[in-house]
Design an enzyme around this catalytic site. Structure first.
Site, mmCIF file in Angstrom:
data_model
loop_
_atom_site.group_PDB
_atom_site.id
_atom_site.type_symbol
_atom_site.label_atom_id
_atom_site.label_comp_id
_atom_site.label_asym_id
_atom_site.label_seq_id
_atom_site.Cartn_x
_atom_site.Cartn_y
_atom_site.Cartn_z
ATOM 1 N N ASP A 174 -8.007 -6.182 -20.108
ATOM 2 C CA ASP A 174 -8.686 -4.715 -20.086
ATOM 3 C C ASP A 174 -9.216 -4.487 -18.701
ATOM 4 O O ASP A 174 -8.581 -4.750 -17.782
ATOM 5 C CB ASP A 174 -9.897 -4.992 -20.947
ATOM 6 C CG ASP A 174 -10.588 -3.612 -21.648
ATOM 7 O OD1 ASP A 174 -10.740 -2.520 -20.942
ATOM 8 O OD2 ASP A 174 -10.475 -3.418 -22.872
ATOM 9 N N HIS A 240 -15.096 -0.534 -20.458
ATOM 10 C CA HIS A 240 -14.472 -0.649 -21.617
ATOM 11 C C HIS A 240 -14.129 -2.303 -22.099
ATOM 12 O O HIS A 240 -14.406 -2.666 -22.929
ATOM 13 C CB HIS A 240 -13.114 -0.036 -21.424
ATOM 14 C CG HIS A 240 -12.145 0.073 -22.068
ATOM 15 N ND1 HIS A 240 -11.252 -0.807 -22.628
ATOM 16 C CD2 HIS A 240 -11.698 1.100 -23.191
ATOM 17 C CE1 HIS A 240 -10.399 -0.432 -23.985
ATOM 18 N NE2 HIS A 240 -10.987 0.741 -24.071
ATOM 19 N N SER A 566 -9.342 1.241 -29.436
ATOM 20 C CA SER A 566 -9.995 0.340 -28.650
ATOM 21 C C SER A 566 -11.078 -0.610 -29.036
ATOM 22 O O SER A 566 -11.166 -1.522 -28.685
ATOM 23 C CB SER A 566 -10.313 0.785 -27.055
ATOM 24 O OG SER A 566 -9.212 0.997 -26.191
#
Ligand code: NAG
Ligand code: NAG
Ligand code: NAG
Ligand code: NAG
Ligand code: NAG
Ligand code: NAG
Ligand code: NAG
Ligand code: NAG
Ligand code: NAG
Length: 803
Positions: A174, A240, A566
């Protein structure tokens, strides 16, 4: 002139000093000015390429110590300067970005077009792909950000004192991780298992028994995105990546909330699993293909059990060119379970990424939690929406209600000021700028409150954000009613009512509008996505809340809601960790099968899961259905596959030998001519897809099920399909005598005509204790040349006869 700090990252600093002139001037030159020093083949612009090497050139271990020195020699054969540097020190060839050991037979290098041309004449050369950028699967605008938390779906009774994912290592690729987050506290965590072979590139103290590894891969990215190094490296505090990692395996954190909403104890799906973090993406920019490959290459050797890949490329990428399928195959070969995001470019058909059958492809759905808020109109009508922007002392009195007389989207402060919105509530359409920016504009213009109208395609789905003034976000339909009221009423007024967090929202789960849909362009005979999981308004850890305006001295919240496939992908990664803990001998294919054959097809009102437009969601949206972790722990039967089983399938897809061998590396090379090629329908997959290209045909598909339930058990088949097709299953009964026993069956599908759309049905093996369900999808065509604009692939009736 090239910045020498780049050189520092190309090779160990020690070496730069030793060979600085040779390396920097001759082989790292990127600017025309610098290339004067090089001359010869080293002139021109260098670009990053993934170079695939032909199989027969296995390296000679007498000549080369390792695969990296061999790759360096191949590179040197087309780059004289590289050769010169290599003669001095083979490790110093900075033009070699990565030498891959597991995921692909090749390397990543910086090449001029002349060098590439020369390379392509070499007999060891197979192919070269120019650099490519992949993307994280969260939508970039906060439009799709939302909430789910603490309780909700987490665990669902799977957790017990011996299984919260203990001993399982989840590798997350990520954009960075905020290591100091309470979700990565290691209280009560045991040290990682002995096989763990990875490392932590944070300062010593940062990694612990929860976050056991942290590395960054940017050798390729740094050449195309200048300025990446320095403050952000070695590892970013990723928004994220912190969110996905804590969703998969975050520890228990009491009192998690966003703006006081959704208060509860947050935890990942596998709160006792270990996290190994691999940074391959950079916020705003993306993820470089060759960096992704390098991270997977290392993660496999590091000993991860699960890879969580909330990233991907374009729909229909060739499996032999895509880093997720290339790396994913080698991962599967090594017993690593790979969970991937389907993509966020739905709801149009054929938008799905990561469609290889050795990957779990996860779509996104809503949860049953809402941040309820209502707009009450002067007419007494009440329109429901959601809000994360509840002011502290908010009166319920009615205030004047207006619409933006400009473009309707509340994007211009001067327009709103001229309009005089002081003390009023204003309704704003979506678009132009993000809603949190609109809030600031409205506040500056003197507005009292705001109503944000969601885009039509979102249906009833709202993704609330914290705003700087009282705000209710309403669905499109509600927005039209409010606008009509303003139109009709000279003295329109409204009040905003904030109701806080509500659970058990009916018709949950529902498809997320953005979740990418099948058909699976690269392999239409394999239904994708495989499964759906929570991906709307998921509450998980973050370094801080984006766009949050804090009161002085207030602590930055460490949890936020985000939406995207995601977010659904790491849910499945964590649940797979629980399965792996409970069933350490199961293959990745068996774990996937358990997840799929036990998935739910109905929502919490016992109706088939719906799409945002209110119609029944199709298989191209839901795959096998919504994950049910508790049932997945005990599926009864599984559809097992070994990595080698995908080889005849790839041959059946008409991939060239070179493509097949590139994917299956480091398995020994094969020649499809000498193998029984398998049609897609016959791959032992937990869903069944039949393609029909002629009227009046019978198509057979074969399957084999492994007993993992009750040793002595009998399963009877139940098939539900629309009347237009006939499905026969032979045998109709499977009697197992022992565990691990494998029994075969054949599904024969008869159709009178070529279907004019997708036909959906299902097949269940039912025993006293278990129901093992496979979706059956019947589609027209042969599988070649899928036209992404062909409307007939949108499933129209999609109803089971029993409904
Ligand atoms: C590969 O071999 C070279 C010398 O030939 C050495 O410098 C390098 O460190 C080795 N790389 C690895 C990964 O072992
Ligand atoms: C925990 O769950 C696993 C798998 O569902 C089961 O095998 C095990 O016996 C359970 N352990 C306890 C202590 O309940
Ligand atoms: C790591 O430690 C060094 C030396 O103590 C320090 O200069 C550096 O800022 C630290 N880096 C991080 C990311 O904490
Ligand atoms: C704007 O409207 C408010 C309230 O209606 C009023 O008090 C104020 O004078 C107006 N301002 C201007 C500049 O017209
Ligand atoms: C909500 O989170 C904040 C930190 O962002 C914390 O200070 C507060 O105590 C939490 N609220 C509850 C009710 O736990
Ligand atoms: C599936 O196949 C693999 C590889 O042959 C084997 O190790 C495993 O035991 C089989 N059964 C299950 C339930 O995964
Ligand atoms: C592969 O090629 C064969 C022979 O041309 C064709 O019949 C088949 O449909 C092709 N399969 C796919 C998946 O394209
Ligand atoms: C399909 O299966 C049926 C029943 O097993 C068998 O009779 C038939 O020959 C098969 N047809 C084909 C085309 O393989
Ligand atoms: C099941 O099918 C496989 C090949 O598809 C075959 O090798 C195996 O022998 C069959 N098993 C039984 C019990 O018929």
């Amino acid at each position: 002139m090239d910045n020498p700090s780049h050189g520092r990252h190309c090779s160990p600093p020690r070496l730069v000093h030793l060979v600085a002139s040779a390396v920097l001037f001759l082989c790292v030159a990127v600017t025309p000015a610098a290339s004067h020093h090089g001359g010869g083949p080293d002139t021109g612009v260098h670009r990053n390429f993934l170079v695939i090497v032909r199989r027969p050139y296995e390296y000679d271990t007498n000549l080369y110590k390792n695969v990296s020195s061999w790759h360096a020699s191949l590179l040197a054969s087309v780059c004289d300067m590289a050769k010169e540097a290599m003669d001095k020190d083979p490790a110093s060839v900075t033009r070699l970005l990565y030498s891959y050991r597991n995921v692909v037979n090749g390397f990543s290098a910086r090449l001029t077009s002349e060098e590439l041309e020369e390379m392509s004449t070499k007999d060891w050369f197979a192919n070269a792909f120019p650099e490519q950028t992949y993307h994280l699967m969260t939508t970039h605008t906060p439009k799709m950000l939302g909430l789910m938390g603490g309780e909700g779906r987490d665990g669902e009774g799977v957790w017990n004192t011996s299984n919260m994912g203990e001993g399982i290592i989840i590798g997350v690729l990520d954009d960075g991780i905020y290591a100091g987050h309470p979700s990565f506290d290691d209280a009560g965590m045991k040290p990682p298992p002995e096989k763990w072979n990875g490392r932590c590139d944070f300062n010593n103290t940062v990694c612990n028994n929860k976050l056991i590894g942290a590395r960054s891969f940017f050798e390729s990215a740094k050449w195309k995105w200048k300025g990446l190094d320095d403050p952000v490296l070695p590892i970013n505090e990723g928004q994220h990546g912190t969110h996905t990692s804590s969703t998969a395996a975050g520890a228990f954190v009491p009192g998690a909330n966003i703006s006081g909403n959704g208060v509860g104890t947050a935890a990942g799906m596998a709160p006792r699993a270990h996290i190994a973090f691999y940074q391959v993406c950079f916020e705003q920019k993306g993820c470089d293909r060759d960096d992704i490959l390098a991270a997977i290459d290392d993660a496999i050797e590091d000993g991860v059990d699960i890879l969580s890949l909330s990233l991907g490329g374009t729909a229909g990428a060739d499996f032999s060119e895509d880093p997720v399928s290339l790396g994913g195959y080698t991962a599967a070969l090594n017993g690593v379970f790979v969970s991937t995001a389907a993509g966020n470019i739905g709801p149009n058909p054929a938008t799905l990424a990561n469609g290889a059958p050795w990957l779990l492809t996860v779509g996104a759905s809503t949860t049953d939690r809402r941040f309820a808020a209502t707009v009450k109109l002067g007419s007494d009508d009440e329109l429901d929406g959601e809000s994360l922007s509840e002011p502290k002392d908010y009166g319920k009195e009615m205030r004047p209600l207006v619409r933006d007389v400009g473009d309707g989207k509340c994007t211009s402060e001067s327009v709103l000021t001229a309009q005089n919105i002081t003390g009023k509530i204003i309704i704003c359409e979506s678009g132009g700028v993000i809603s949190t920016a609109k809030a600031k504009i409205v506040l500056k213009a003197g507005g009292f409150g705001m109503i944000i109208v969601a885009p039509e395609v979102f249906g009833p789905v709202i993704v609330p954000r914290p705003h700087v003034l009282p705000t209710v976000q309403v669905p499109y339909v509600a927005g039209q009613k409010i606008k009509a009221y303003i139109q009709d009423e000279r003295e329109a007024k409204a009040s905003l009512l904030f109701k806080g967090t509500e659970l058990d929202t009916p018709r949950s789960p529902m498809m997320a509008p953005f979740s990418s849909r099948g058909p699976n362009v690269e392999s239409r005979g394999i239904l994708k996505p495989d499964i759906i999981g929570p991906g709307v308004n998921v509450l998980a850890g973050v370094p801080g809340v984006v766009e949050m305006v804090l009161e002085p001295n207030a602590e930055m919240p460490k949890f936020d809601i985000k939406s995207g496939t995601s977010m659904s992908c790491p849910h499945l990664s964590g649940i797979a960790a629980l399965l792996k803990n409970a069933h350490p001998t199961w293959s990745s294919a068996s774990i996937k099968s358990a997840l799929m054959t036990t998935a739910e097809t109905n929502d919490n009102t016992k109706k088939p899961i719906s799409d945002v437009d209110g119609t029944q969601a199709t298989y191209f949206a839901t795959g096998a259905g919504h994950v049910n972790p508790k049932k997945a722990m005990d599926p009864g039967l599984v559809y097992n596959l070994t990595a080698a089983d995908y080889i005849p399938y790839l041959c059946g897809l008409n991939y060239t030998d070179q493509q097949v061998n590139s994917i299956i590396h480091p398995e020994p090379p094969v020649s499809c001519d000498k193998l029984p090629n398998l049609e897609q329908k016959d791959l032992n997959y937990p869903s069944i897809t039949i393609m029909v290209d002629k009227a009046d045909t019978v198509v057979n598909a074969s399957r084999a099920v492994t007993n993992v339930g009750v040793a002595s058990s009998t399963y009877k088949v139940e098939v539900e399909v629309p009347k237009s097709v006939t499905v026969e299953v032979l045998p109709e009964e499977l009697t197992f005598k022992e565990l691990e026993e494998v029994l075969n069956y054949t599904v024969s599908v008869k159709t009178a005509s070529v279907p004019d759309g997708a036909i959906e049905g299902q097949l269940k093996w039912v025993s006293k204790k278990h129901v093992v369900r496979s979706p059956i999808l019947i589609i027209p065509g042969t599988g070649e040349d899928y036209d992404t604009t062909a409307e007939f692939f949108v499933c129209k009736p999609c109803m089971f006869p029993s409904d």
